[in-house]
Design an enzyme around this catalytic site. Structure first.
Site, PDB file in Angstrom:
ATOM      1  N   ASP A  52       8.773   2.953  -1.778  1.00 41.96           N
ATOM      2  CA  ASP A  52       8.338   3.604  -0.542  1.00 41.96           C
ATOM      3  C   ASP A  52       7.382   2.643   0.158  1.00 41.96           C
ATOM      4  O   ASP A  52       6.860   1.711  -0.459  1.00 41.96           O
ATOM      5  CB  ASP A  52       7.629   4.923  -0.860  1.00 41.96           C
ATOM      6  CG  ASP A  52       7.211   5.675   0.400  1.00 41.96           C
ATOM      7  OD1 ASP A  52       7.867   5.491   1.444  1.00 41.96           O
ATOM      8  OD2 ASP A  52       6.227   6.424   0.354  1.00 41.96           O
ATOM      9  N   SER A  53       7.145   2.889   1.444  1.00 37.74           N
ATOM     10  CA  SER A  53       6.173   2.081   2.186  1.00 37.74           C
ATOM     11  C   SER A  53       4.789   2.182   1.545  1.00 37.74           C
ATOM     12  O   SER A  53       4.030   1.233   1.550  1.00 37.74           O
ATOM     13  CB  SER A  53       6.096   2.564   3.631  1.00 37.74           C
ATOM     14  OG  SER A  53       5.744   3.928   3.662  1.00 37.74           O
TER      15      SER A  53
ATOM     16  N   CYS B  83      11.836   6.911   1.051  1.00 43.43           N
ATOM     17  CA  CYS B  83      11.122   6.641   2.305  1.00 43.43           C
ATOM     18  C   CYS B  83      12.057   7.029   3.441  1.00 43.43           C
ATOM     19  O   CYS B  83      13.160   6.465   3.561  1.00 43.43           O
ATOM     20  CB  CYS B  83      10.801   5.143   2.352  1.00 43.43           C
ATOM     21  SG  CYS B  83      10.125   4.587   3.916  1.00 43.43           S
TER      22      CYS B  83
ATOM     23  N   GLU C 174      -2.172   9.951   3.735  1.00 38.68           N
ATOM     24  CA  GLU C 174      -2.715   8.835   2.936  1.00 38.68           C
ATOM     25  C   GLU C 174      -4.260   8.824   2.986  1.00 38.68           C
ATOM     26  O   GLU C 174      -4.903   8.319   2.075  1.00 38.68           O
ATOM     27  CB  GLU C 174      -2.123   7.481   3.385  1.00 38.68           C
ATOM     28  CG  GLU C 174      -0.607   7.400   3.203  1.00 38.68           C
ATOM     29  CD  GLU C 174      -0.106   6.257   2.299  1.00 38.68           C
ATOM     30  OE1 GLU C 174      -0.852   5.310   2.036  1.00 38.68           O
ATOM     31  OE2 GLU C 174       1.060   6.330   1.862  1.00 38.68           O
TER      32      GLU C 174
ATOM     33  N   CYS D 160      10.351  12.785   5.885  1.00 38.70           N
ATOM     34  CA  CYS D 160       9.519  11.665   5.441  1.00 38.70           C
ATOM     35  C   CYS D 160       8.919  12.111   4.114  1.00 38.70           C
ATOM     36  O   CYS D 160       8.471  13.258   4.000  1.00 38.70           O
ATOM     37  CB  CYS D 160       8.426  11.406   6.484  1.00 38.70           C
ATOM     38  SG  CYS D 160       7.107  10.310   5.922  1.00 38.70           S
TER      39      CYS D 160
ATOM     40  N   HIS E 237       6.216  11.631   2.777  1.00 37.50           N
ATOM     41  CA  HIS E 237       4.802  12.010   2.793  1.00 37.50           C
ATOM     42  C   HIS E 237       4.627  13.484   3.174  1.00 37.50           C
ATOM     43  O   HIS E 237       3.618  14.090   2.848  1.00 37.50           O
ATOM     44  CB  HIS E 237       4.019  11.184   3.825  1.00 37.50           C
ATOM     45  CG  HIS E 237       3.726   9.786   3.397  1.00 37.50           C
ATOM     46  ND1 HIS E 237       4.662   8.798   3.423  1.00 37.50           N
ATOM     47  CD2 HIS E 237       2.588   9.213   2.927  1.00 37.50           C
ATOM     48  CE1 HIS E 237       4.111   7.668   2.997  1.00 37.50           C
ATOM     49  NE2 HIS E 237       2.863   7.892   2.687  1.00 37.50           N
TER      50      HIS E 237
END
Lengths: 267, 267
Positions: A11-12, A74, A152, A186, A188
């Site tokens: 993932d990023s 991702c 994040e 996404c 996240h």
């Protein structure tokens, strides 16, 4: 025939940790190698060319770890660069789009579906196109670029006023559109599940982290490539300093303490 | 003796555009080369080693454009990497910390000062140390990592509910600490000037963009190295796609349309 090589997940940043936790839960015998490109997160606000280049670096690193398959956990890479990395990857390589679309089409009754994702994901139109191809009547999509840094930076949880304010601002047009299903496009975003669920009462939320883990489990079962060990382990790699990784990672893995090693992945 | 070489300015992303606009305003005869490392923004959540490496790439690029001086219009680089890049730069190289601290010490009456910045800036303790060295009685500092993506995603302006909610959450302890001066220790933050000013009524805000432009102007005047042309121009370079740059950049340059060229700056 068993295959004890690890599953590769990237993932990023940290969002893919959540999918990784679900893979471990579904398939505790599997070894997993996780790569988070924390030196270059977020991907979703960058251009297609840059995202493809970054994803190719990620895949090259995982292949160097002798993985038997790769999951791009991702939404951005899955939407923008999956075809490119599939071309160059000698092992089966999956993204999160197809599984999420299938789940959404199972969940919807009205056929009215929404998708949220990063700028790059929504700009690609991939979710929209696939939803219409599978019979959706109406699709509304919205880029929510601030949600990745929001998560994040640790703004999450039902009572978080900031998370609630940011989500409310992005979801207003989706609420008005009267959909019955929303794809969290996404990896996240499932961390904001409770916040989003409170705003969009009654709307089915498609959790891309869980769905991606199920995609991996299905492939392993169907191909008979499961590991033949009593308990697999997960190795974590990041591209920026591993200091502080453990604290930031906790959000994505239910509070568990995990440690990572820093690696250089650019050519 | 005049010097028609350009002034070099760089930032992790778009925040430095605001300082650049002020330099143009103060010194319209000067040519300026601006570099925004948009492929790797934000810097402030990354490790010291990564930030130094990125800053060195930025400086190398500006030097290739034959600049006569360099401004790191980035709070993170100024706090974490300025010594390192000064060592390797053959031209005078400035950051934003010293000027901002001087302005804060002129503005404060009580000697109670606050600083906000990125994780890396606040973690470095550079502002705090310099403020105490210049006679501050009390310093409170707070990392506000979400403010960079907040601004880059366009959440700004007095009436923006999201911007107001995020700023309120970060500024609460600063409000309680009873300071009379706040350094906006990141060149993205002056874009939130109105929002922050509404929350911290009566507190003097130190606008690092303006202060950095004044630092550059003072150096140019004192060293007699001003340009001898009727009107300078500004060339903009970014490391990610230049598509969409103009729209995103507008926030930082008062709505003006500007165009950029994409460059590769890694070795």
């Amino acid at each position: 025939m068993s295959d004890n090589r690890p599953i590769g997940v990237f993932d990023s940043g940290l969002g893919g940790l959540y999918a990784t936790a679900h893979i471990s839960h579904l398939m505790p015998r599997e070894n997993i190698v996780y790569l988070g490109d924390t030196a270059r997160v977020p991907y979703g606000t960058r251009s297609r060319e840059t995202i493809i280049g970054y994803a190719e670096d990620d895949v090259r690193f995982l292949l160097s770890k002798d993985v038997k398959m790769i999951l791009a956990a991702c939404g951005t890479v899955s939407s923008v660069a999956l075809d490119k990395i599939k071309e160059s990857s000698p092992v089966p390589t999956f993204g999160i789009v197809e599984g999420a679309v299938e789940s959404a089409m199972k969940a919807t009754i009205s056929g009215r579906v929404a998708v949220i994702g990063t700028d790059a994901t929504i700009g690609s139109g991939v979710f929209e196109k696939m939803l219409y191809a599978r019979g959706a009547n109406f699709v509304i999509s919205r880029a929510c670029p601030l949600l990745v840094p929001l998560v994040e930076c640790g703004f999450c949880g039902r009572d978080n006023v900031v998370a609630s304010s940011v989500c409310r601002s992005y979801l207003e047009p989706i609420k008005e559109a009267g959909v019955d299903t929303l794809i969290l496009g996404c990896t996240h975003f499932p961390i904001l599940y409770d916040v989003i669920s409170d705003i969009l009462c009654g709307v089915s939320l498609i959790d891309t982290g869980r769905v991606a883990a199920e995609t991996v489990a299905r492939y392993i079962l169907q191909s008979g490539s499961g590991a033949d060990i009593s308990r697999g382990d997960v190795r974590y790699y990041v591209t920026d300093s591993a200091d502080g990784f453990s604290a930031a990672a906790k959000i994505f893995v239910g509070g568990k303490k995990i440690c990572a090693e820093t690696v250089e992945i650019t050519k």
